[in-house]
Every structure is written in structure tokens, then in C-alpha cells.
Motif scaffolding. Structure first.
Motif, PDB file in Angstrom:
ATOM      1  N   ASP A 296       0.832  -1.202   0.000  1.00  0.00           N
ATOM      2  CA  ASP A 296       0.000   0.000   0.000  1.00  0.00           C
ATOM      3  C   ASP A 296       0.871   1.259   0.000  1.00  0.00           C
ATOM      4  O   ASP A 296       0.569   2.237  -0.694  1.00  0.00           O
ATOM      5  CB  ASP A 296      -0.924   0.004   1.227  1.00  0.00           C
ATOM      6  N   ALA A 297       1.964   1.240   0.779  1.00  0.00           N
ATOM      7  CA  ALA A 297       2.866   2.391   0.831  1.00  0.00           C
ATOM      8  C   ALA A 297       3.529   2.616  -0.521  1.00  0.00           C
ATOM      9  O   ALA A 297       3.709   3.760  -0.970  1.00  0.00           O
ATOM     10  CB  ALA A 297       3.914   2.193   1.919  1.00  0.00           C
ATOM     11  N   GLU A 299       2.251   1.938  -3.387  1.00  0.00           N
ATOM     12  CA  GLU A 299       1.218   2.550  -4.232  1.00  0.00           C
ATOM     13  C   GLU A 299       1.073   4.031  -3.926  1.00  0.00           C
ATOM     14  O   GLU A 299       1.019   4.864  -4.839  1.00  0.00           O
ATOM     15  CB  GLU A 299      -0.121   1.832  -4.009  1.00  0.00           C
ATOM     16  N   ARG A 300       1.018   4.371  -2.645  1.00  0.00           N
ATOM     17  CA  ARG A 300       0.834   5.774  -2.267  1.00  0.00           C
ATOM     18  C   ARG A 300       2.011   6.633  -2.700  1.00  0.00           C
ATOM     19  O   ARG A 300       1.854   7.825  -2.972  1.00  0.00           O
ATOM     20  CB  ARG A 300       0.613   5.884  -0.754  1.00  0.00           C
ATOM     21  N   CYS A 301       3.190   6.043  -2.751  1.00  0.00           N
ATOM     22  CA  CYS A 301       4.389   6.776  -3.172  1.00  0.00           C
ATOM     23  C   CYS A 301       4.616   6.709  -4.677  1.00  0.00           C
ATOM     24  O   CYS A 301       5.626   7.239  -5.182  1.00  0.00           O
ATOM     25  CB  CYS A 301       5.614   6.237  -2.440  1.00  0.00           C
ATOM     26  N   SER A 302       3.704   6.035  -5.396  1.00  0.00           N
ATOM     27  CA  SER A 302       3.800   5.886  -6.862  1.00  0.00           C
ATOM     28  C   SER A 302       5.124   5.264  -7.288  1.00  0.00           C
ATOM     29  O   SER A 302       5.726   5.657  -8.293  1.00  0.00           O
ATOM     30  CB  SER A 302       3.614   7.254  -7.548  1.00  0.00           C
ATOM     31  N   LYS A 353       9.805   9.189   2.801  1.00  0.00           N
ATOM     32  CA  LYS A 353       8.429   9.289   2.298  1.00  0.00           C
ATOM     33  C   LYS A 353       7.721   7.938   2.368  1.00  0.00           C
ATOM     34  O   LYS A 353       6.554   7.862   2.777  1.00  0.00           O
ATOM     35  CB  LYS A 353       8.443   9.807   0.864  1.00  0.00           C
ATOM     36  N   PHE A 354       8.430   6.882   1.999  1.00  0.00           N
ATOM     37  CA  PHE A 354       7.844   5.550   2.041  1.00  0.00           C
ATOM     38  C   PHE A 354       7.455   5.173   3.471  1.00  0.00           C
ATOM     39  O   PHE A 354       6.349   4.681   3.720  1.00  0.00           O
ATOM     40  CB  PHE A 354       8.845   4.532   1.472  1.00  0.00           C
ATOM     41  N   ASN A 357       4.472   6.840   4.809  1.00  0.00           N
ATOM     42  CA  ASN A 357       3.238   6.392   4.155  1.00  0.00           C
ATOM     43  C   ASN A 357       2.816   4.991   4.565  1.00  0.00           C
ATOM     44  O   ASN A 357       1.833   4.462   4.021  1.00  0.00           O
ATOM     45  CB  ASN A 357       3.380   6.471   2.638  1.00  0.00           C
ATOM     46  N   LYS A 359       0.878   2.700   6.738  1.00  0.00           N
ATOM     47  CA  LYS A 359      -0.290   2.886   7.614  1.00  0.00           C
ATOM     48  C   LYS A 359      -0.702   1.566   8.260  1.00  0.00           C
ATOM     49  O   LYS A 359      -0.507   0.505   7.737  1.00  0.00           O
ATOM     50  CB  LYS A 359      -1.458   3.453   6.810  1.00  0.00           C
TER      51      LYS A 359
END
Length: 359
Positions: A296-297, A299-302, A353-354, A357, A359
Motif C-alpha cells: 500500500d505504501a 502505491e501511495r508513493c507511486s 516518504k515511504f 506512508n 499505515k
């Protein structure tokens, strides 16, 4: 990101110094001592387990899942084709050179300075959903018993998930293939070549190699695809006029999660006349579990995701993991190894950043 520039500058100086300290597998003591001293000078309390380094946060808590930041401090033996001293490389403006600079000095450096950044920014640290733990291991390049294998065995509850630092161009490897190396031996009957008697072991081996060349494993991994198989070495014969009674060859296999290594051995042995012997059955494939926060992280960080063809200490872990680090795998284990300075300076904020992110 606040004051990240200082951490980048310190990271580059750290890596330039670290690459001058030889750290071949099983000979990592000097480099481990250098890293421990570096961390102690920054008010951290690293623990040495053999030549493995474990660093906890000063105010660690039991309330959050523990995220292991892992990479390895050992290197391979440098190639004789280096055009400079691999342990006293020239200094350049854009690159850091030397054996292990790319694999995995860049990841060690970026993860270590990511950990330092988090440790020194309490407000950010307190906002995290995970608790970072730095684990720098020995003996990775030779799958030694006193590296991650020892840590996992002696400290099974050390962490709940991991980032494994290897040169991936900061792409997120969500799976990696395993490694199965097989020594195969074909047995024949020796004889005089002029008399055309005996049974030629080379021909037996060639027949088996032909079978391997066209071998198709029935199961296909939905994540990693098909198992890769290649014959990479062959040896036979004692003289031009003797029919060889033995021919040996080596098979390099990169398994997926569709089969265990013992299952592959059993399947192949049933199809071949040569006797097969595995060098190691424990180098398994790995994959990040579907739906895990690590995915998921990413994905959120592209982050670009891919399947890694190479193995790492991930295979020694019994917890979910993802593999990601600065540098490129194509530079590893080659003469005149290097990593770009900008890759290190990009990796530190990307790791931060990772982690934020998760969660």
C-alpha cells in the motif's frame, strides 16, 4: 524536506570512507567497527552480534509494529579487471567508486542516514505508524551462517516487516526469485576411442542437457511467472583417445513460489539419467503478501514495482518485506563498480516518504 541536505552531504562522505575499508564476506570486522563508531558519535547505541549491527531508537516503544531497515555490509572479492585500486578509488564529482559502492554500500548508507534523520526529528518519528530498526548484516554475498541467517534464528521476533536495501534504482521489488544451483554428474563406461567401445558420459550428459533445454515446469507463479533454468558449466574427459566415463555440468535455476527447491530437485531427477546434487536448498523465492501495508505504501508513493531476478537477505527473513535501494543491479559484481551521488541523495527522502506512508 527539512535539513535533508545535511544528511545527504554526510551520507556521501560516509560512503566514500566506507568503501576504502575492505569487507569481504566473513571478513567484515573493520567495516562493522567503523559503522558502530560512526553511530555512537551520533548518540546512538548500536549492538554487535558477530559482525551484524542492530540499532534501536533511543526511546523505543512496544506499541507500534517494528520496521527493519536492512542491508548488508559485506562485498564480493573485487575483480582483477579494476582500472584503479578498488579499496582506494579516485574521488569524482558525480560518482562514488569502489568495490561494494553500489552493492550494497549505497543502500547501507541511505538506510543508515534515513534512520538518523528519523531519530533526530522526534515530531516526525512520533507521527509514524511503525518503529524503525536498523539492521546491517554480514555474509550476505556468500549466504553465510553468521549473517541474516543467525539474526533470524536467534531473534525471530526482532521486527514485523522489512525494507531490504539492494540496488533496484529505488524501484520496489515486490518479489524476488530464489536460487537453486545443481551439480549434475553423468556416469558412463571408459574405453579406447579408437575401438569405439565403452559408453560416452558426454553423450549421456548432452541428452540430459537437451531435456533441460526444453524443460517446461507445469506450474506457473501468478506473481513471478515461469521458473528459469540454464546449464552454465560443463566438464569432461582426461585425454583425446579415452572415452570419458564421467561428465559433470552445472544447472542454474531461478525458482518462483510455484515450487520449493526440493520439489524441483525431485521433478528433474525423474527426467534425467545424470545424478543431481543441490549445493543449497534454502535459497527460496520471496514475495510481499497481497494487501500488506508495504504494498500500500509503494502505491501511495507511486513507486514502480517489479519482480527481482536476484536473491538477497530477503530469503532469510520470516516476515513480510519489500526490496528497494539506490544504484542499479547491472553494476553489481563488476570491475570499476560505482554509484551516482545523486542516487544516494534521492534515496534518503524516498525512504523517508515511504516510511511515513506506512499505515
Amino acid at each position: 524536506m527539512e535539513s535533508i541536505g545535511r544528511y545527504c552531504e554526510e551520507a556521501l562522505l560516509f560512503l566514500e570512507k566506507m568503501t576504502t575499508i575492505p569487507s569481504l564476506s566473513f571478513e567484515e570486522t573493520r567495516r562493522a567497527e567503523f559503522i558502530v563508531q560512526y553511530l555512537m558519535e551520533r548518540s546512538l547505541e548500536p549492538e554487535l552480534v558477530g559482525n551484524n549491527i542492530i540499532v534501536r531508537l533511543p526511546d523505543s516503544s512496544d506499541n507500534r509494529p517494528v520496521l527493519m531497515l536492512n542491508s548488508h555490509i559485506d562485498t564480493i572479492k573485487p575483480s582483477e579487471l579494476y582500472t584503479f585500486d578498488p579499496f582506494n578509488p579516485p574521488l569524482e564529482n558525480e560518482r562514488i567508486l569502489g568495490v561494494g559502492s553500489n552493492d550494497a554500500g549505497g543502500s547501507v548508507t541511505a538506510l543508515l542516514h534515513t534512520f538518523l534523520y528519523l531519530a533526530e526529528h522526534k515530531e516526525l518519528l512520533d507521527s509514524l505508524k511503525v518503529e524503525p530498526l536498523l539492521v546491517l548484516t554480514a555474509e550476505e554475498e556468500r549466504s553465510g551462517p553468521d549473517g541474516m541467517h543467525r539474526i533470524s534464528a536467534e531473534m525471530p521476533d526482532l521486527a514485523d516487516m522489512a525494507i531490504v536495501g539492494e540496488p533496484t534504482g529505488m524501484r520496489a521489488a515486490v518479489a524476488e526469485r530464489g536460487l537453486l544451483v545443481i551439480d549434475a554428474t553423468a556416469k558412463g563406461v571408459s574405453g579406447h576411442a579408437a575401438c569405439n567401445d565403452g559408453e560416452n558420459a558426454i553423450l549421456i550428459a548432452l541428452n540430459d542437457i537437451s531435456i533441460l533445454r526444453n524443460f517446461v515446469f507445469e506450474k506457473i507463479s501468478p506473481t513471478m511467472g515461469t521458473t528459469n533454468l540454464n546449464v552454465t558449466q560443463i566438464n569432461a574427459g582426461t585425454a583425446h583417445n579415452v572415452i570419458p566415463d564421467e561428465c559433470s555440468f552445472v544447472v542454474d535455476i531461478r525458482p518462483t513460489d510455484a515450487y520449493t527447491n526440493p520439489e524441483i530437485m525431485e521433478i528433474l531427477q525423474k527426467s534425467l539419467r545424470s545424478t543431481l546434487k543441490a549445493r543449497n536448498l534454502t535459497n527460496r523465492s520471496s514475495a510481499t503478501p497481497i494487501g500488506h501495508p508495504l504494498l500500500d505504501a509503494a502505491e501511495r508513493c507511486s513507486l514502480e514495482k517489479f519482480i527481482s531476478p536476484t536473491t538477497s537477505d530477503w530469503m532469510r527473513l520470516k516476515i513480510p518485506a519489500i526490496k528497494m535501494g539506490p544504484g542499479e543491479s547491472s553494476r553489481s559484481h563488476k570491475a570499476d563498480e560505482y554509484i551516482l551521488k545523486e542516487e544516494i541523495c534521492h534515496a534518503i527522502p524516498t525512504y523517508i516518504k515511504f516510511i511515513t506512508n506506512l499505515k
